[in-house]
Write a protein that holds these residues in place. Structure first.
Motif, mmCIF file in Angstrom:
data_model
loop_
_atom_site.group_PDB
_atom_site.id
_atom_site.type_symbol
_atom_site.label_atom_id
_atom_site.label_comp_id
_atom_site.label_asym_id
_atom_site.label_seq_id
_atom_site.Cartn_x
_atom_site.Cartn_y
_atom_site.Cartn_z
ATOM 1 N N PRO A 70 12.970 4.204 -2.990
ATOM 2 C CA PRO A 70 14.335 4.729 -2.954
ATOM 3 C C PRO A 70 14.653 5.254 -1.562
ATOM 4 O O PRO A 70 13.779 5.758 -0.858
ATOM 5 N N ASP A 71 15.913 5.129 -1.161
ATOM 6 C CA ASP A 71 16.297 5.546 0.185
ATOM 7 C C ASP A 71 15.984 7.008 0.442
ATOM 8 O O ASP A 71 15.588 7.381 1.558
ATOM 9 N N VAL A 72 16.143 7.854 -0.568
ATOM 10 C CA VAL A 72 15.892 9.277 -0.368
ATOM 11 C C VAL A 72 14.418 9.527 -0.039
ATOM 12 O O VAL A 72 14.083 10.378 0.791
ATOM 13 N N ASP A 73 13.515 8.752 -0.650
ATOM 14 C CA ASP A 73 12.091 8.906 -0.358
ATOM 15 C C ASP A 73 11.736 8.282 0.986
ATOM 16 O O ASP A 73 10.877 8.801 1.716
ATOM 17 N N ARG A 74 12.407 7.192 1.334
ATOM 18 C CA ARG A 74 12.184 6.568 2.640
ATOM 19 C C ARG A 74 12.563 7.551 3.756
ATOM 20 O O ARG A 74 11.867 7.689 4.753
ATOM 21 N N GLU A 75 13.680 8.249 3.572
ATOM 22 C CA GLU A 75 14.117 9.223 4.560
ATOM 23 C C GLU A 75 13.165 10.412 4.633
ATOM 24 O O GLU A 75 12.915 10.961 5.718
ATOM 25 N N ALA A 76 12.631 10.802 3.480
ATOM 26 C CA ALA A 76 11.671 11.912 3.471
ATOM 27 C C ALA A 76 10.420 11.542 4.258
ATOM 28 O O ALA A 76 9.931 12.314 5.094
ATOM 29 N N ILE A 77 9.903 10.347 4.010
ATOM 30 C CA ILE A 77 8.708 9.895 4.719
ATOM 31 C C ILE A 77 9.011 9.710 6.199
ATOM 32 O O ILE A 77 8.194 10.029 7.071
ATOM 33 N N GLY A 78 10.184 9.206 6.506
ATOM 34 C CA GLY A 78 10.546 8.906 7.882
ATOM 35 C C GLY A 78 10.662 10.124 8.783
ATOM 36 O O GLY A 78 10.541 9.998 10.000
ATOM 37 N N GLY A 79 10.881 11.313 8.210
ATOM 38 C CA GLY A 79 11.005 12.480 9.085
ATOM 39 C C GLY A 79 11.123 13.814 8.377
ATOM 40 O O GLY A 79 10.645 14.830 8.861
ATOM 41 N N ALA A 80 11.772 13.826 7.203
ATOM 42 C CA ALA A 80 12.058 15.097 6.536
ATOM 43 C C ALA A 80 10.788 15.824 6.102
ATOM 44 O O ALA A 80 10.731 17.060 6.159
ATOM 45 N N GLY B 178 0.812 -1.216 0.000
ATOM 46 C CA GLY B 178 0.000 0.000 0.000
ATOM 47 C C GLY B 178 0.840 1.258 0.000
ATOM 48 O O GLY B 178 0.492 2.238 -0.675
ATOM 49 N N ILE B 179 1.940 1.264 0.764
ATOM 50 C CA ILE B 179 2.810 2.438 0.784
ATOM 51 C C ILE B 179 3.369 2.691 -0.613
ATOM 52 O O ILE B 179 3.392 3.830 -1.100
ATOM 53 N N GLU B 180 3.803 1.615 -1.283
ATOM 54 C CA GLU B 180 4.343 1.768 -2.624
ATOM 55 C C GLU B 180 3.296 2.295 -3.600
ATOM 56 O O GLU B 180 3.606 3.119 -4.474
ATOM 57 N N ASP B 181 2.057 1.854 -3.452
ATOM 58 C CA ASP B 181 1.015 2.285 -4.379
ATOM 59 C C ASP B 181 0.717 3.772 -4.217
ATOM 60 O O ASP B 181 0.615 4.509 -5.210
ATOM 61 N N VAL B 182 0.592 4.230 -2.967
ATOM 62 C CA VAL B 182 0.362 5.658 -2.735
ATOM 63 C C VAL B 182 1.559 6.466 -3.221
ATOM 64 O O VAL B 182 1.413 7.540 -3.827
ATOM 65 N N TRP B 183 2.753 5.959 -2.984
ATOM 66 C CA TRP B 183 3.983 6.638 -3.412
ATOM 67 C C TRP B 183 4.029 6.771 -4.939
ATOM 68 O O TRP B 183 4.374 7.843 -5.458
ATOM 69 N N ARG B 184 3.669 5.710 -5.651
ATOM 70 C CA ARG B 184 3.682 5.779 -7.115
ATOM 71 C C ARG B 184 2.666 6.795 -7.633
ATOM 72 O O ARG B 184 2.907 7.498 -8.619
ATOM 73 N N GLN B 185 1.529 6.879 -6.966
ATOM 74 C CA GLN B 185 0.464 7.773 -7.416
ATOM 75 C C GLN B 185 0.768 9.241 -7.111
ATOM 76 O O GLN B 185 0.496 10.118 -7.948
ATOM 77 N N PHE B 186 1.329 9.523 -5.938
ATOM 78 C CA PHE B 186 1.382 10.899 -5.452
ATOM 79 C C PHE B 186 2.765 11.363 -5.013
ATOM 80 O O PHE B 186 2.915 12.501 -4.585
ATOM 81 N N GLY B 187 3.770 10.505 -5.119
ATOM 82 C CA GLY B 187 5.107 10.893 -4.697
ATOM 83 C C GLY B 187 5.298 10.732 -3.203
ATOM 84 O O GLY B 187 4.369 10.389 -2.462
ATOM 85 N N ALA B 188 6.520 11.002 -2.749
ATOM 86 C CA ALA B 188 6.857 10.789 -1.342
ATOM 87 C C ALA B 188 6.604 12.001 -0.473
ATOM 88 O O ALA B 188 6.436 11.875 0.740
ATOM 89 N N GLU B 189 6.562 13.198 -1.071
ATOM 90 C CA GLU B 189 6.594 14.418 -0.263
ATOM 91 C C GLU B 189 5.337 14.642 0.564
ATOM 92 O O GLU B 189 5.339 15.463 1.488
ATOM 93 N N ARG B 190 4.258 13.913 0.282
ATOM 94 C CA ARG B 190 3.016 14.105 1.038
ATOM 95 C C ARG B 190 2.714 12.916 1.945
ATOM 96 O O ARG B 190 1.605 12.797 2.483
ATOM 97 N N LEU B 191 3.686 12.059 2.156
ATOM 98 C CA LEU B 191 3.518 10.898 3.020
ATOM 99 C C LEU B 191 4.377 11.076 4.267
ATOM 100 O O LEU B 191 5.532 11.484 4.188
ATOM 101 N N LEU B 192 3.794 10.757 5.430
ATOM 102 C CA LEU B 192 4.481 10.933 6.706
ATOM 103 C C LEU B 192 4.496 9.621 7.478
ATOM 104 O O LEU B 192 3.535 8.842 7.422
ATOM 105 N N PHE B 193 5.555 9.420 8.220
ATOM 106 C CA PHE B 193 5.645 8.264 9.106
ATOM 107 C C PHE B 193 4.658 8.414 10.252
ATOM 108 O O PHE B 193 4.514 9.498 10.832
ATOM 109 N N GLY B 194 3.955 7.336 10.584
ATOM 110 C CA GLY B 194 3.062 7.321 11.734
ATOM 111 C C GLY B 194 3.278 6.052 12.531
ATOM 112 O O GLY B 194 3.317 4.958 11.969
ATOM 113 N N SER B 195 3.434 6.189 13.840
ATOM 114 C CA SER B 195 3.691 5.016 14.679
ATOM 115 C C SER B 195 2.414 4.247 15.012
ATOM 116 O O SER B 195 2.453 3.055 15.292
ATOM 117 N N GLY B 196 1.267 4.956 15.024
ATOM 118 C CA GLY B 196 0.028 4.319 15.439
ATOM 119 C C GLY B 196 -0.095 4.142 16.940
ATOM 120 O O GLY B 196 -1.077 3.572 17.418
#
Length: 210
Positions: free
Chosen positions: A189-199, A152-170
């Motif tokens: 990609p690692d750069v997008d993983r880092e963006a979602i993870g906090g940037a 699911g994360i990959e699908d949203v990422w492909r549709q809308f990019g990484a810049e609007r996705l945020l890490f959530g712990s729940g």
């Protein structure tokens, strides 16, 4: 702070600031309602108070307290939402608390106010959510373990990019390790993983205007 719902926004926000004071790494988010704070009942003044205390995020719930919900539609909450937009304060909204029609109205009426949708559930390819993401660049998703959709994360990422996705712990509904694992194992990609993870979140906080 839970006391925002059990007592009042003013009480909960004050307790929050007191309790996190020894922990400078924690970023406070104040609970806001369309009628502002008790006493003045001025939503714009309440947002000025929030910004004046260095707070860079707000949250709300339409469930209200004491079984007294309020409406987030612009005709009811315009003063609050306009003030948040003026300062570019991100508004955090639980997914279950806001109807897609209401979210559409809010996002369209206040396009410079970032909205972060929390606790997005496991609905697979969520057509209303995808449509809202496509229509409104100011909508961001916090993807916690509750969003346990296969790839699911990959699908949203492909549709809308990484810049609007945020890490959530729940937390406290989920273990934090599940969220870390989902992001680490996602085929990104690692750069997008880092963006979602906090940037991405840091960028939203940095864009808040005084």
């Amino acid at each position: 702070h839970r006391a925002c719902l059990d007592a009042s926004p003013e009480a909960g926000n004050a307790l929050l600031m007191e309790e996190i004071a020894p922990y400078p790494s924690l970023v406070p988010a104040w609970h806001m309602t369309p009628d502002g704070f008790e006493g003045t009942w001025d939503p714009a003044a309440a947002v000025e108070t929030l910004v004046g205390h260095g707070v860079r995020a707000a949250w709300t719930t339409t469930r209200g307290r004491d079984s007294a919900p309020f409406l987030l539609e612009p005709w009811c909450a315009e003063e609050l939402l306009s003030a948040l937009e003026n300062h570019r304060v991100p508004l955090l909204l639980p997914y279950a608390d806001v109807h897609p029609n209401t979210l559409h109205a809010v996002l369209g009426a206040f396009p410079r106010m970032p909205v972060v949708l929390l606790e997005v559930p496991r609905y697979g390819r969520n057509q209303p959510l995808y449509r809202l993401m496509g229509l409104h660049p100011n909508l961001h998703l916090s993807l916690s373990p509750l969003y346990s959709v296969h790839e699911g994360i990959e699908d949203v990422w492909r549709q809308f990019g990484a810049e609007r996705l945020l890490f959530g712990s729940g937390y406290p509904l989920c273990e934090g390790g599940a969220a870390v694992a989902a992001l680490n194992y996602a085929a990104l990609p690692d750069v997008d993983r880092e963006a979602i993870g906090g940037a991405n979140l840091q960028r939203l906080l940095d864009e808040v205007l005084p």
